[in-house]
Design an enzyme around this catalytic site. Sequence first.
Site, short mmCIF file in Angstrom:
data_model
loop_
_atom_site.label_atom_id
_atom_site.label_comp_id
_atom_site.label_asym_id
_atom_site.label_seq_id
_atom_site.Cartn_x
_atom_site.Cartn_y
_atom_site.Cartn_z
N HIS A 156 0.91 -1.19 0.07
CA HIS A 156 -0.16 0.01 0.16
C HIS A 156 0.83 1.33 0.08
O HIS A 156 0.58 2.33 -0.86
CB HIS A 156 -1.07 -0.11 1.23
CG HIS A 156 -1.81 1.19 1.52
ND1 HIS A 156 -3.03 1.28 0.91
CD2 HIS A 156 -1.39 2.48 2.01
CE1 HIS A 156 -3.46 2.50 1.31
NE2 HIS A 156 -2.42 3.03 1.89
N GLU A 157 1.97 1.24 0.96
CA GLU A 157 2.85 2.67 1.13
C GLU A 157 3.43 2.78 -0.29
O GLU A 157 3.69 3.93 -0.73
CB GLU A 157 3.46 2.48 2.23
CG GLU A 157 2.66 2.24 3.65
CD GLU A 157 1.83 3.38 3.83
OE1 GLU A 157 1.81 4.63 3.42
OE2 GLU A 157 0.75 3.30 4.57
N HIS A 201 1.78 4.92 -2.55
CA HIS A 201 1.86 6.36 -2.19
C HIS A 201 3.35 7.09 -2.65
O HIS A 201 3.36 8.05 -3.42
CB HIS A 201 1.86 6.70 -0.94
CG HIS A 201 0.52 6.36 -0.15
ND1 HIS A 201 -0.80 7.06 -0.66
CD2 HIS A 201 0.05 5.97 1.15
CE1 HIS A 201 -1.67 6.71 -0.08
NE2 HIS A 201 -1.21 6.18 1.21
N HIS A 212 -5.47 7.59 -1.95
CA HIS A 212 -6.38 6.52 -1.61
C HIS A 212 -7.65 6.46 -2.62
O HIS A 212 -8.23 7.49 -2.97
CB HIS A 212 -6.90 7.07 -0.14
CG HIS A 212 -5.80 6.68 1.08
ND1 HIS A 212 -5.74 7.27 2.00
CD2 HIS A 212 -4.86 5.72 0.92
CE1 HIS A 212 -4.69 7.02 2.82
NE2 HIS A 212 -4.37 5.74 2.07
ZN LIG Z 1 -2.42 5.20 2.36
#
Ligand SMILES: [Zn+2]
Length: 357
Positions: free
Chosen positions: A267-268, A271, A277
């Site tokens: 997930h990170e 980014h 998101h």
């Molecule tokens: Zn996040």
Amino acid sequence: MLSFFSLIFFLSLFSSPCIHARTLPIYTVNPKNISSAVKNHSYTWHDFEKFQDASKGSLIDGISKLKRYFNKFGYLEAEDIVNSTDLFDSNLERAITRYQEKLGLPVTGKLDSPTLSAIMSPRCGVTDISNYTLKATENYVYFAGQPRWRRNIPLTLTYAFSPKNLINSLSMEDLRSAFKRAFEHWASVIPVKFVESDDYGFADIKIGFYSGDHGDGEAFDGVLGVLAHAFSPESGRFHLDAAETWAVDLVAEKAKTAVDLESVATHEIGHLLGLAHTDVKEAVMYPSLRPREKKVDLKVDDIRGVQALYGSNPNFSLQAFSESDMSSNGGADWRVGEDGIIIRVNWLLVLIWWLCM
Ligand SMILES: [Zn+2]
Ligand SMILES: *[C@@H]1O[C@H](CO)[C@@H](O)[C@H](O)[C@H]1NC(C)=O
Ligand SMILES: *[C@@H]1O[C@H](CO)[C@@H](O)[C@H](O)[C@H]1NC(C)=O
Ligand SMILES: *[C@@H]1O[C@H](CO)[C@@H](O)[C@H](O)[C@H]1NC(C)=O
Ligand SMILES: *[C@@H]1O[C@H](CO)[C@@H](O)[C@H](O)[C@H]1NC(C)=O
Ligand SMILES: *[C@@H]1O[C@H](CO)[C@@H](O)[C@H](O)[C@H]1NC(C)=O
Ligand SMILES: [Zn+2]
């Protein structure tokens, strides 16, 4: 052929009382399912449980803390929490409504069970909405200005672990292999290679575990609550909350509050590459992750988002991926929009429609 199915598709949307256009079964939330780990009285946000069923006009001790939560994740303006009281006011109601829309929950403006369950779930520390995030035309979202790593494609990014900010509970070998797998999920779909480096000072992506306030204005909060955060390109900073029980193997790690390292890392990294998101619950870029949940496989929403920034890895076919994903998850990704998929999902809707009659 297509128009016939499309007609049935639209008919099924408007005439069926028991389905919702976007709520195929895979999206359902069990309203009573606030996991015991999240309710546990030693974890961050556990006390929000007392707001159950609060609505506009309620005055409950601690509501101002909830307002700070909504401010942190982008749903309330800073001026709305100056001198804030424990009154459930119309600004809070608006924030809850936006939150419910963003997380794909029933939109009621109240602190009902599905909403509280989502609020209390552990999550990523990156804000959901701010003037730094922009809604794109698809579900996936970028940071404002669509920043990405501005090197010639194909590109290579190096990553390194902070020698000073590691945790004892994980061996270096487990840590490295979990991150290698996490980077590989993204590398397989875009023309970007990730290479581990020993030179922390010069690495593009700098990974470390931190406790509490660690100097970037985004203090960590202890067990559960915020799990990790990462910065948009081309910062490369990737911080994990040292207070979590980080797991590389959920079978061996029995703790109720264990957090899967590869899932959070995947997930990170999204980014770090430039994605914000999404509201697609199954996607890796959805903001929350339950304790002991494993979510490492990119979904069509993640892939389309990141490929719009970097292009496709020549070894990867989104078409083939969508088709195999489709047969494994019952067609929830109909928003992909390729005719073949629409037709298949039409059949599914026709079936549901027929069953509902
Ligand atoms: Zn996040
Ligand atoms: C409740 O949540 C847990 C994870 O926290 C999950 O394993 C379980 O399947 C859920 N139960 C229902 C009925 O949705
Ligand atoms: C709650 O947390 C405490 C302290 O970490 C732990 O001992 C206990 O087993 C937890 N209870 C549940 C139901 O998770
Ligand atoms: C907050 O309270 C202080 C002191 O009571 C007051 O001076 C200030 O104007 C208030 N700010 C707002 C935005 O209401
Ligand atoms: C975003 O908000 C900050 C403060 O809230 C402000 O200083 C900045 O100018 C804003 N940026 C844009 C692009 O609106
Ligand atoms: C595609 O696959 C070939 C053969 O396995 C490999 O040499 C090449 O590096 C891959 N390309 C990318 C961008 O990953
Ligand atoms: Zn940080």
